[in-house]
Design a protein around this motif. Structure first.
Motif, PDB file in Angstrom:
ATOM      1  N   ASN A 130       0.793  -1.238   0.000  1.00 33.92           N
ATOM      2  CA  ASN A 130       0.000   0.000   0.000  1.00 33.92           C
ATOM      3  C   ASN A 130       0.820   1.279   0.000  1.00 33.92           C
ATOM      4  O   ASN A 130       0.376   2.308   0.504  1.00 33.92           O
ATOM      5  CB  ASN A 130      -0.974   0.034   1.183  1.00 33.92           C
ATOM      6  N   VAL A 131       2.003   1.267  -0.590  1.00 30.36           N
ATOM      7  CA  VAL A 131       2.869   2.447  -0.549  1.00 30.36           C
ATOM      8  C   VAL A 131       2.477   3.521  -1.561  1.00 30.36           C
ATOM      9  O   VAL A 131       3.005   4.637  -1.510  1.00 30.36           O
ATOM     10  CB  VAL A 131       4.359   2.071  -0.720  1.00 30.36           C
ATOM     11  N   LEU A 132       1.544   3.212  -2.453  1.00 32.85           N
ATOM     12  CA  LEU A 132       1.036   4.248  -3.367  1.00 32.85           C
ATOM     13  C   LEU A 132      -0.296   4.819  -2.868  1.00 32.85           C
ATOM     14  O   LEU A 132      -0.751   5.837  -3.365  1.00 32.85           O
ATOM     15  CB  LEU A 132       0.893   3.698  -4.787  1.00 32.85           C
ATOM     16  N   TRP A 133      -0.874   4.139  -1.902  1.00 33.91           N
ATOM     17  CA  TRP A 133      -2.044   4.622  -1.168  1.00 33.91           C
ATOM     18  C   TRP A 133      -3.119   5.187  -2.093  1.00 33.91           C
ATOM     19  O   TRP A 133      -3.522   6.322  -1.992  1.00 33.91           O
ATOM     20  CB  TRP A 133      -1.622   5.640  -0.112  1.00 33.91           C
ATOM     21  N   HIS A 134      -3.572   4.344  -3.022  1.00 33.14           N
ATOM     22  CA  HIS A 134      -4.636   4.686  -3.977  1.00 33.14           C
ATOM     23  C   HIS A 134      -4.289   5.909  -4.819  1.00 33.14           C
ATOM     24  O   HIS A 134      -5.174   6.636  -5.257  1.00 33.14           O
ATOM     25  CB  HIS A 134      -5.965   4.921  -3.261  1.00 33.14           C
ATOM     26  N   ASN A 143      -4.322  15.406   2.362  1.00 25.65           N
ATOM     27  CA  ASN A 143      -3.395  15.579   3.478  1.00 25.65           C
ATOM     28  C   ASN A 143      -3.908  14.978   4.777  1.00 25.65           C
ATOM     29  O   ASN A 143      -3.600  15.490   5.861  1.00 25.65           O
ATOM     30  CB  ASN A 143      -3.081  17.069   3.668  1.00 25.65           C
ATOM     31  N   ASP A 144      -4.688  13.904   4.690  1.00 25.55           N
ATOM     32  CA  ASP A 144      -5.122  13.239   5.916  1.00 25.55           C
ATOM     33  C   ASP A 144      -3.917  12.556   6.568  1.00 25.55           C
ATOM     34  O   ASP A 144      -2.867  12.383   5.946  1.00 25.55           O
ATOM     35  CB  ASP A 144      -6.231  12.229   5.608  1.00 25.55           C
ATOM     36  N   LYS A 145      -4.057  12.160   7.821  1.00 20.01           N
ATOM     37  CA  LYS A 145      -2.915  11.615   8.570  1.00 20.01           C
ATOM     38  C   LYS A 145      -2.361  10.327   7.956  1.00 20.01           C
ATOM     39  O   LYS A 145      -1.162  10.086   8.005  1.00 20.01           O
ATOM     40  CB  LYS A 145      -3.270  11.406  10.037  1.00 20.01           C
ATOM     41  N   TYR A 146      -3.209   9.518   7.350  1.00 21.80           N
ATOM     42  CA  TYR A 146      -2.729   8.265   6.759  1.00 21.80           C
ATOM     43  C   TYR A 146      -1.897   8.527   5.502  1.00 21.80           C
ATOM     44  O   TYR A 146      -0.843   7.926   5.310  1.00 21.80           O
ATOM     45  CB  TYR A 146      -3.897   7.317   6.455  1.00 21.80           C
ATOM     46  N   THR A 147      -2.394   9.418   4.664  1.00 13.02           N
ATOM     47  CA  THR A 147      -1.659   9.758   3.446  1.00 13.02           C
ATOM     48  C   THR A 147      -0.332  10.412   3.795  1.00 13.02           C
ATOM     49  O   THR A 147       0.710  10.064   3.219  1.00 13.02           O
ATOM     50  CB  THR A 147      -2.498  10.690   2.546  1.00 13.02           C
ATOM     51  N   LYS A 148      -0.346  11.323   4.757  1.00 15.00           N
ATOM     52  CA  LYS A 148       0.907  11.968   5.194  1.00 15.00           C
ATOM     53  C   LYS A 148       1.882  10.928   5.728  1.00 15.00           C
ATOM     54  O   LYS A 148       3.078  10.987   5.452  1.00 15.00           O
ATOM     55  CB  LYS A 148       0.619  13.009   6.281  1.00 15.00           C
ATOM     56  N   ASN A 149       1.379   9.970   6.479  1.00 18.02           N
ATOM     57  CA  ASN A 149       2.237   8.932   7.049  1.00 18.02           C
ATOM     58  C   ASN A 149       2.868   8.071   5.952  1.00 18.02           C
ATOM     59  O   ASN A 149       4.061   7.750   6.018  1.00 18.02           O
ATOM     60  CB  ASN A 149       1.442   8.056   8.021  1.00 18.02           C
ATOM     61  N   ILE A 150       2.093   7.693   4.940  1.00 20.22           N
ATOM     62  CA  ILE A 150       2.644   6.894   3.843  1.00 20.22           C
ATOM     63  C   ILE A 150       3.679   7.710   3.075  1.00 20.22           C
ATOM     64  O   ILE A 150       4.732   7.190   2.692  1.00 20.22           O
ATOM     65  CB  ILE A 150       1.529   6.378   2.908  1.00 20.22           C
ATOM     66  N   ARG A 151       3.416   8.997   2.865  1.00 26.56           N
ATOM     67  CA  ARG A 151       4.422   9.857   2.217  1.00 26.56           C
ATOM     68  C   ARG A 151       5.713   9.877   3.026  1.00 26.56           C
ATOM     69  O   ARG A 151       6.804   9.761   2.481  1.00 26.56           O
ATOM     70  CB  ARG A 151       3.894  11.287   2.085  1.00 26.56           C
TER      71      ARG A 151
END
Length: 176
Positions: A130-134, A143-151
């Protein structure tokens, strides 16, 4: 028949996980995040005859379903299901691994990676899902916390000179 079917590894991803496993013929595999057990069964295809796969999931409500699938497989004696917090369970396993698949709580990817790297045999593989996170990791408007975390995770791993790595743009993206 699960509440979040998008979390399942797809068939092609399963075949890729099986291929990686068969290429290195691991004696020991660690999977962090079991969900329904499909990826674990694919990874088990490459195990040596005396190999073991430890898989960890926090959701005890899925335990019966997962164990049923494992028991019906030809790898039933080689897969050990652990239910609970992976950060608590991993140190108790006390084993080195040839392959690690990380597909659990995305907020803890860095912790899972650090622990896994310490337990990885030389020449082993760590695969992070899941490193491209959709596709949201490249959308500056998300810029939600999950997307920021994966970035942040992707940035961290890109700078880690201890390992060779590549993002395989397959499914939702896997760092190998």
């Amino acid at each position: 028949n699960v509440l979040a079917p998008r979390m399942l590894s797809g068939h092609l991803q399963g075949r890729l996980l099986s291929l990686f496993s068969k290429m290195i013929q691991p004696k020991a595999i660690l999977e962090i995040g079991t969900y329904t057990g499909y990826a674990a069964l694919c990874l088990a295809e490459g195990l040596t005859n005396d190999g073991i796969l430890h898989t960890i999931d926090i959701n005890e409500e899925l335990e019966t379903r997962i164990q049923k699938y494992f028991d019906q497989s030809s790898y039933s004696n080689q897969i050990k299901l652990h239910i609970g917090n992976a950060l608590d369970i991993i140190p108790k396993i006390q084993q080195q691994f040839d392959l690690v698949f990380i597909d659990a709580d995305k907020m803890n990817y860095k912790k899972y990676y650090q622990i896994s790297l310490e337990l990885l045999n030389k020449g082993g593989l760590i695969i992070i899902d899941n490193v491209l996170w959709h596709g949201e990791v490249v959308d500056k408007n998300v810029n939600d916390k999950y997307t920021k975390n994966i970035r942040e995770w992707n940035d961290f791993i890109s700078k880690d000179n201890r390992v060779e790595k590549v993002i395989v743009p397959f499914g939702d993206g896997m760092t190998v």
